[in-house]
Design an enzyme around this catalytic site. Structure first.
Site, PDB file in Angstrom:
ATOM      1  N   LYS A  66     -21.300  38.624  14.978  1.00 45.19           N
ATOM      2  CA  LYS A  66     -20.519  37.819  15.907  1.00 45.19           C
ATOM      3  C   LYS A  66     -19.133  38.416  16.032  1.00 45.19           C
ATOM      4  O   LYS A  66     -18.532  38.806  15.045  1.00 45.19           O
ATOM      5  CB  LYS A  66     -20.410  36.389  15.347  1.00 45.19           C
ATOM      6  CG  LYS A  66     -19.665  35.415  16.218  1.00 45.19           C
ATOM      7  CD  LYS A  66     -20.616  34.813  17.235  1.00 45.19           C
ATOM      8  CE  LYS A  66     -19.858  33.994  18.256  1.00 45.19           C
ATOM      9  NZ  LYS A  66     -19.042  34.817  19.153  1.00 45.19           N
ATOM     10  N   LYS A 102     -17.568  43.653  16.488  1.00 43.12           N
ATOM     11  CA  LYS A 102     -16.450  43.712  17.414  1.00 43.12           C
ATOM     12  C   LYS A 102     -16.744  44.787  18.447  1.00 43.12           C
ATOM     13  O   LYS A 102     -17.466  45.743  18.164  1.00 43.12           O
ATOM     14  CB  LYS A 102     -15.145  44.052  16.678  1.00 43.12           C
ATOM     15  CG  LYS A 102     -13.894  43.552  17.369  1.00 43.12           C
ATOM     16  CD  LYS A 102     -13.756  42.051  17.237  1.00 43.12           C
ATOM     17  CE  LYS A 102     -12.416  41.556  17.726  1.00 43.12           C
ATOM     18  NZ  LYS A 102     -12.207  40.125  17.433  1.00 43.12           N
ATOM     19  N   THR A 185      -9.083  28.488  19.137  1.00 40.65           N
ATOM     20  CA  THR A 185      -8.370  29.372  18.224  1.00 40.65           C
ATOM     21  C   THR A 185      -6.944  28.886  17.984  1.00 40.65           C
ATOM     22  O   THR A 185      -6.459  28.874  16.850  1.00 40.65           O
ATOM     23  CB  THR A 185      -8.367  30.816  18.762  1.00 40.65           C
ATOM     24  OG1 THR A 185      -9.704  31.186  19.100  1.00 40.65           O
ATOM     25  CG2 THR A 185      -7.839  31.777  17.726  1.00 40.65           C
ATOM     26  N   ASN A 216      -3.745  33.312  25.249  1.00 40.49           N
ATOM     27  CA  ASN A 216      -4.554  32.113  25.004  1.00 40.49           C
ATOM     28  C   ASN A 216      -4.216  31.466  23.664  1.00 40.49           C
ATOM     29  O   ASN A 216      -3.964  30.257  23.586  1.00 40.49           O
ATOM     30  CB  ASN A 216      -6.044  32.472  25.052  1.00 40.49           C
ATOM     31  CG  ASN A 216      -6.938  31.313  24.672  1.00 40.49           C
ATOM     32  OD1 ASN A 216      -7.232  31.108  23.491  1.00 40.49           O
ATOM     33  ND2 ASN A 216      -7.353  30.533  25.636  1.00 40.49           N
TER      34      ASN A 216
END
Length: 382
Positions: A66, A102, A185, A216
């Site tokens: 992931k 990644k 996040t 973000n």
């Protein structure tokens, strides 16, 4: 020291504290798979442009791999390798059933049109589609990418494998994305700060925060901290940096950023040099941009009492986007996120006590130990 060297050093220190044998240490360090592909696309003017894309799949002992896909000029194999390894340890620290991966493409997304970004994303997906999937490797947004990028990956992947909304997380709500994902996040940063402050008998309210990076993660962290009574005194992004020792009006700043594409020119604060945000007088510093911004040159000048690292995607509850497409209410997503973040912090503190180490090494020993146990149980250490 580049990102991979720094990450490997921290891993080896953790392995030494845990007493891992050399075979297991080597097994955990070497990535499961490294992918490098050329992505050639026609630009809007008819010319051809080539980009290099990477996907590093580090470890799947605890579950499918992931991790995000970033579009940035500085994407290179070492950086992607380091970030993939960090995802392995971070998912283990949060104790969610994933490994680490990644990816990225070396490009400047600001120089590409929407149609060019779409073509680039689809070509990249065509090159790696048989190496990702819900039980193999689940991509997510990262720097320079977002829900629309994930929507293109989902659609292109589905052409080869049938409708597969769970192949990515961070996708639009209308395509099965999770409520609360956009803020997850940044909200995790808030929860981490709360857990850290609680250890010292403090709360977010009244604390002064400096935030480096206002994408973000940084912008959501600022909004949520402001809502909890925290005082954001300095902020920076790629356009510039600002400060107001009395506290920045975060809702007004958000409106300004939306209209002007950056913090530069905001009238409710004074302009400062971008790098000085790291050394502003504050209680908590939140680096939420690229890695490596705190180094030996500026470390002694940092005035913050605490640093809560938000760069390189702290773990979030993307597992909430499941294969069946079942969607939780946003309140439940946020509650579960807080539970995992708070428990993760407590587990890290326990490792700090066990190994008499700092928080960073506590997190590394916790993550590495969990992955090592899974690796041994599966018989992969030989």
């Amino acid at each position: 020291m580049n990102a991979l060297a720094a990450t490997n050093r921290n891993f080896k220190l953790a392995a030494r504290l845990l007493g891992l044998d050399s075979k297991l240490e080597k097994s955990l360090l070497i990535p499961f798979r490294e992918i490098k592909v050329e992505c050639t696309i026609p630009k809007d003017d008819g010319t051809l442009a080539s980009f290099v894309g990477f996907r590093v799949q580090h470890d799947n002992a605890r579950g499918p791999m992931k991790g995000g896909i970033r579009y940035h000029p500085e994407v290179d194999p070492d950086e992607v390798n380091a970030l993939a390894q960090l995802m392995t340890w971070k998912t283990a620290v949060a104790n969610i059933p994933y490994g680490g991966a990644k990816g990225g493409i070396g490009c400047n997304p600001g120089d590409l049109s929407i149609s060019e970004l779409e073509r680039l994303t689809r070509v990249f997906t065509q090159k790696i589609h048989d190496l990702i999937g819900i039980h193999i490797d689940v991509p997510a947004p990262d720097m320079g990418t977002g829900p629309q990028t994930m929507a293109w990956i989902l659609d292109e992947y589905s052409k080869f494998h049938g409708h597969s909304p769970a192949v990515v997380t961070g996708k639009p709500i209308d395509l099965g994305g999770s409520l609360g994902r956009d803020a997850a996040t940044g909200r995790g940063v808030l929860f981490a700060a709360e857990a850290l402050l609680n250890e010292h008998g403090k709360t977010v309210s009244g604390q002064r925060f400096a935030i480096q990076g206002f994408g973000n993660v940084g912008s959501w962290a600022a909004q949520l901290i402001h809502e909890q009574g925290g005082k954001v005194v300095a902020v920076s992004d790629i356009t510039g940096a600002i400060k107001n020792s009395k506290g920045i009006d975060v809702p007004s700043l958000m409106k300004h950023v939306k209209e002007h594409k950056g913090v530069k020119g905001f009238h409710g604060a004074d302009a400062i040099e971008p790098q000085s945000v790291l050394v502003e007088d504050c209680d908590i510093l939140i680096p939420a941009a690229l890695g490596g911004v705190i180094n030996r040159e500026n470390a002694n000048d940092i005035k913050a009492k605490f640093i809560v690292e938000a760069a390189n995607h702290p773990t979030d509850p993307e597992a909430d986007e499941n294969i069946q497409g079942f969607m939780w209410e946003e309140e439940k997503v946020n509650d579960v996120l807080k539970t995992y973040m708070t428990k993760g912090f407590k587990d890290v503190k326990e490792m700090c006590k066990t190994h008499d180490c700092d928080l960073r090494m506590g997190a590394f020993t916790l993550g590495v130990n969990r992955v090592a146990r899974a690796t041994v149980l599966r018989g992969w250490e030989a």
